[in-house]
Enzyme design. Structure first.
Site, PDB file in Angstrom:
ATOM      1  N   ASP A  20      49.569  28.548  40.579  1.00  0.00           N
ATOM      2  CA  ASP A  20      48.290  29.008  41.064  1.00  0.00           C
ATOM      3  C   ASP A  20      47.207  27.923  40.925  1.00  0.00           C
ATOM      4  O   ASP A  20      47.213  27.342  39.776  1.00  0.00           O
ATOM      5  CB  ASP A  20      47.746  30.275  40.205  1.00  0.00           C
ATOM      6  CG  ASP A  20      48.539  31.347  40.569  1.00  0.00           C
ATOM      7  OD1 ASP A  20      48.596  31.881  41.609  1.00  0.00           O
ATOM      8  OD2 ASP A  20      49.141  31.882  39.592  1.00  0.00           O
ATOM      9  N   MET A  34      43.939  28.633  45.736  1.00  0.00           N
ATOM     10  CA  MET A  34      43.041  29.444  45.667  1.00  0.00           C
ATOM     11  C   MET A  34      41.501  28.257  45.688  1.00  0.00           C
ATOM     12  O   MET A  34      40.855  28.199  44.717  1.00  0.00           O
ATOM     13  CB  MET A  34      42.724  30.165  44.354  1.00  0.00           C
ATOM     14  CG  MET A  34      43.672  31.416  44.412  1.00  0.00           C
ATOM     15  SD  MET A  34      43.919  32.363  42.897  1.00  0.00           S
ATOM     16  CE  MET A  34      45.575  31.179  42.549  1.00  0.00           C
ATOM     17  N   HIS A  60      50.304  28.580  45.596  1.00  0.00           N
ATOM     18  CA  HIS A  60      49.052  29.729  45.843  1.00  0.00           C
ATOM     19  C   HIS A  60      47.707  28.892  45.677  1.00  0.00           C
ATOM     20  O   HIS A  60      47.398  28.625  44.484  1.00  0.00           O
ATOM     21  CB  HIS A  60      49.051  30.675  45.129  1.00  0.00           C
ATOM     22  CG  HIS A  60      47.965  31.836  45.246  1.00  0.00           C
ATOM     23  ND1 HIS A  60      47.858  32.901  44.330  1.00  0.00           N
ATOM     24  CD2 HIS A  60      47.071  32.028  46.337  1.00  0.00           C
ATOM     25  CE1 HIS A  60      46.880  33.553  44.833  1.00  0.00           C
ATOM     26  NE2 HIS A  60      46.194  33.149  46.019  1.00  0.00           N
ATOM     27  N   MET A  70      43.406  26.443  41.245  1.00  0.00           N
ATOM     28  CA  MET A  70      41.979  27.010  41.375  1.00  0.00           C
ATOM     29  C   MET A  70      41.095  25.917  41.326  1.00  0.00           C
ATOM     30  O   MET A  70      41.202  25.192  40.548  1.00  0.00           O
ATOM     31  CB  MET A  70      41.882  28.075  40.223  1.00  0.00           C
ATOM     32  CG  MET A  70      42.775  29.170  40.230  1.00  0.00           C
ATOM     33  SD  MET A  70      42.401  30.212  38.886  1.00  0.00           S
ATOM     34  CE  MET A  70      43.914  31.313  38.944  1.00  0.00           C
ATOM     35  N   HIS A 126      55.714  30.254  41.088  1.00  0.00           N
ATOM     36  CA  HIS A 126      54.749  30.444  41.608  1.00  0.00           C
ATOM     37  C   HIS A 126      53.566  29.529  41.095  1.00  0.00           C
ATOM     38  O   HIS A 126      53.535  29.898  39.711  1.00  0.00           O
ATOM     39  CB  HIS A 126      54.263  32.040  41.475  1.00  0.00           C
ATOM     40  CG  HIS A 126      53.211  32.378  42.234  1.00  0.00           C
ATOM     41  ND1 HIS A 126      53.100  32.857  43.514  1.00  0.00           N
ATOM     42  CD2 HIS A 126      51.580  32.538  41.718  1.00  0.00           C
ATOM     43  CE1 HIS A 126      51.758  32.999  43.802  1.00  0.00           C
ATOM     44  NE2 HIS A 126      50.938  32.992  42.857  1.00  0.00           N
ATOM     45  N   GLY A 148      41.648  34.680  40.415  1.00  0.00           N
ATOM     46  CA  GLY A 148      40.989  33.780  39.536  1.00  0.00           C
ATOM     47  C   GLY A 148      41.439  33.838  38.082  1.00  0.00           C
ATOM     48  O   GLY A 148      41.340  32.845  37.412  1.00  0.00           O
ATOM     49  N   PHE A 149      42.190  35.040  37.672  1.00  0.00           N
ATOM     50  CA  PHE A 149      42.684  35.190  36.592  1.00  0.00           C
ATOM     51  C   PHE A 149      44.020  35.987  36.372  1.00  0.00           C
ATOM     52  O   PHE A 149      44.159  36.788  37.075  1.00  0.00           O
ATOM     53  CB  PHE A 149      41.574  35.917  35.733  1.00  0.00           C
ATOM     54  CG  PHE A 149      40.275  35.377  35.541  1.00  0.00           C
ATOM     55  CD1 PHE A 149      40.044  34.309  34.683  1.00  0.00           C
ATOM     56  CD2 PHE A 149      39.372  35.690  36.624  1.00  0.00           C
ATOM     57  CE1 PHE A 149      38.544  33.646  34.667  1.00  0.00           C
ATOM     58  CE2 PHE A 149      38.033  35.025  36.640  1.00  0.00           C
ATOM     59  CZ  PHE A 149      37.963  34.052  35.567  1.00  0.00           C
ATOM     60  N   MET A 206      46.754  40.142  47.719  1.00  0.00           N
ATOM     61  CA  MET A 206      46.196  39.853  46.253  1.00  0.00           C
ATOM     62  C   MET A 206      45.955  41.389  45.896  1.00  0.00           C
ATOM     63  O   MET A 206      45.503  42.057  46.361  1.00  0.00           O
ATOM     64  CB  MET A 206      44.951  39.384  46.195  1.00  0.00           C
ATOM     65  CG  MET A 206      45.072  37.608  46.353  1.00  0.00           C
ATOM     66  SD  MET A 206      46.179  36.914  45.186  1.00  0.00           S
ATOM     67  CE  MET A 206      45.561  37.401  43.584  1.00  0.00           C
ATOM     68  N   GLY A 256      46.354  38.537  34.136  1.00  0.00           N
ATOM     69  CA  GLY A 256      46.381  39.598  33.141  1.00  0.00           C
ATOM     70  C   GLY A 256      45.441  40.601  33.556  1.00  0.00           C
ATOM     71  O   GLY A 256      45.062  41.324  32.651  1.00  0.00           O
ATOM     72  N   GLY A 260      52.961  37.291  36.022  1.00  0.00           N
ATOM     73  CA  GLY A 260      52.720  36.154  35.022  1.00  0.00           C
ATOM     74  C   GLY A 260      52.758  36.536  33.682  1.00  0.00           C
ATOM     75  O   GLY A 260      53.806  36.475  33.020  1.00  0.00           O
ATOM     76  N   SER A 302      54.675  33.692  37.717  1.00  0.00           N
ATOM     77  CA  SER A 302      53.592  32.590  37.592  1.00  0.00           C
ATOM     78  C   SER A 302      53.283  31.942  36.506  1.00  0.00           C
ATOM     79  O   SER A 302      53.117  32.336  35.431  1.00  0.00           O
ATOM     80  CB  SER A 302      52.380  33.474  37.932  1.00  0.00           C
ATOM     81  OG  SER A 302      51.145  32.901  38.071  1.00  0.00           O
ATOM     82  N   ASP A 321      50.833  39.685  44.446  1.00  0.00           N
ATOM     83  CA  ASP A 321      50.343  39.037  43.228  1.00  0.00           C
ATOM     84  C   ASP A 321      49.177  39.582  42.556  1.00  0.00           C
ATOM     85  O   ASP A 321      48.168  39.971  42.994  1.00  0.00           O
ATOM     86  CB  ASP A 321      50.062  37.679  43.878  1.00  0.00           C
ATOM     87  CG  ASP A 321      49.558  36.652  42.757  1.00  0.00           C
ATOM     88  OD1 ASP A 321      49.712  36.836  41.656  1.00  0.00           O
ATOM     89  OD2 ASP A 321      49.199  35.664  43.089  1.00  0.00           O
ATOM     90  N   GLY A 322      49.363  39.846  41.162  1.00  0.00           N
ATOM     91  CA  GLY A 322      48.410  40.548  40.496  1.00  0.00           C
ATOM     92  C   GLY A 322      48.911  41.831  39.641  1.00  0.00           C
ATOM     93  O   GLY A 322      48.829  42.905  40.636  1.00  0.00           O
ATOM     94  N   GLY A 323      48.759  41.821  38.352  1.00  0.00           N
ATOM     95  CA  GLY A 323      49.154  43.195  37.657  1.00  0.00           C
ATOM     96  C   GLY A 323      50.393  43.647  38.051  1.00  0.00           C
ATOM     97  O   GLY A 323      50.612  44.990  37.895  1.00  0.00           O
TER      98      GLY A 323
HETATM   99  C1  DX5 Z   1      45.678  35.579  40.055  1.00  0.00           C
HETATM  100  C2  DX5 Z   1      46.954  34.507  40.274  1.00  0.00           C
HETATM  101  C3  DX5 Z   1      48.155  35.364  39.862  1.00  0.00           C
HETATM  102  C4  DX5 Z   1      48.232  35.337  38.448  1.00  0.00           C
HETATM  103  C5  DX5 Z   1      48.947  36.713  38.299  1.00  0.00           C
HETATM  104  O1  DX5 Z   1      44.464  34.839  40.439  1.00  0.00           O
HETATM  105  O2  DX5 Z   1      46.927  34.368  41.675  1.00  0.00           O
HETATM  106  O3  DX5 Z   1      49.241  34.486  40.499  1.00  0.00           O
HETATM  107  O4  DX5 Z   1      48.749  34.417  37.837  1.00  0.00           O
HETATM  108  O5  DX5 Z   1      49.084  36.887  36.909  1.00  0.00           O
HETATM  109  P1  DX5 Z   1      49.427  38.402  36.397  1.00  0.00           P
HETATM  110  O6  DX5 Z   1      50.958  38.707  36.880  1.00  0.00           O
HETATM  111  O7  DX5 Z   1      49.351  38.150  34.930  1.00  0.00           O
HETATM  112  O8  DX5 Z   1      48.498  39.506  37.075  1.00  0.00           O
HETATM  113 ZN    ZN Z   2      49.094  33.551  42.553  1.00  0.00          ZN
END
Ligand code: DX5
Ligand code: ZN
Length: 217
Positions: free
Chosen positions: A35, A68, A66, A37, A33, A142-143, A137, A145, A197, A8, A175-177
């Protein structure tokens, strides 16, 4: 089977984006990827068409965009024009999800539907046949990390069951963590595509992390 890896770019170094894109080009990653937003659907604003168009000029792998954003149907053609190859929209952002997925496919992109952590897999039962992939998700969007929500593993399992029951080709993206600490468990549960990411870009040797993610099954 080995998963597809989608770093990402939200976690990339925007002052040296070209270096990070080149790193991904040369790595075992499969997708970029991206993102997007809008500050309304999620409480954050990232980047849009001009940045994606610039990424496309260098990227040697498909762009997995992606969205959002609210009312994503307004921008399907625009994202195709700037170079999106895969385009995903949130279930929670679409009044006419079935139609939007068709719209994405009609433009020649792979169509994805995204579910927020609170949305049950059963909600997409009547639209999944129009999707090439389902993005679960595993954090609230939105973020970058944030910490992986463990309940996602159950959702992967239920989604896989649904896909097998309906004999559909849809892939499962998470996607996420996501990182080296949970990649194997995710793949064993049925994930086909891992988005990462911070786990990739905030490390000393991102290319090696991508390789390890790719081979963590
Ligand atoms: C969050 C995004 C993710 C984000 C993942 O809203 O959709 O794609 O970049 O970031 P990490 O892998 O750091 O959780
Ligand atoms: Zn994403």
């Amino acid at each position: 089977m080995k998963p597809l890896i989608a770093p990402s770019l939200l976690a990339a170094d925007f002052l040296h984006l070209a270096d990070d894109i080149e790193m991904v080009n040369q790595s075992d990653a499969d997708l970029f990827h991206c993102d997007v937003m809008d500050g309304i659907f999620v409480p954050n604003i990232s980047f849009g068409m001009p940045v994606i168009s610039a990424i496309k000029k260098m990227a040697k792998k498909p762009l997995d965009v992606h969205l959002m954003i609210v009312q994503p149907e307004r921008f399907v053609n625009a994202f195709k024009e700037v170079g999106a190859d895969w385009l995903s929209v949130h279930y929670e952002a679409c009044n006419h999800l079935h139609r939007v997925l068709q719209q994405i496919r009609d433009c020649g992109m792979k169509a994805g539907v995204v579910l927020n952590p609170h949305s049950s897999v059963s909600l997409i039962e009547n639209a999944i046949h129009e999707a090439d992939y389902v993005l679960l998700m595993s954090v609230n969007p939105g973020f970058g990390g944030q910490s992986f929500i463990p309940f996602t593993l159950d959702k992967i399992y239920h989604l896989k069951e649904l896909i097998l029951k309906k004999n559909l080709p849809a892939l499962i993206e998470v996607d996420g963590g996501v990182g080296l600490h949970n990649a194997k468990e995710l793949i064993n549960s049925g994930a086909d595509i891992l988005v990462a990411g911070n786990a990739v870009f905030q490390t000393e040797d991102p290319k090696n992390v991508i390789k390890l993610l790719k081979n963590s099954c």
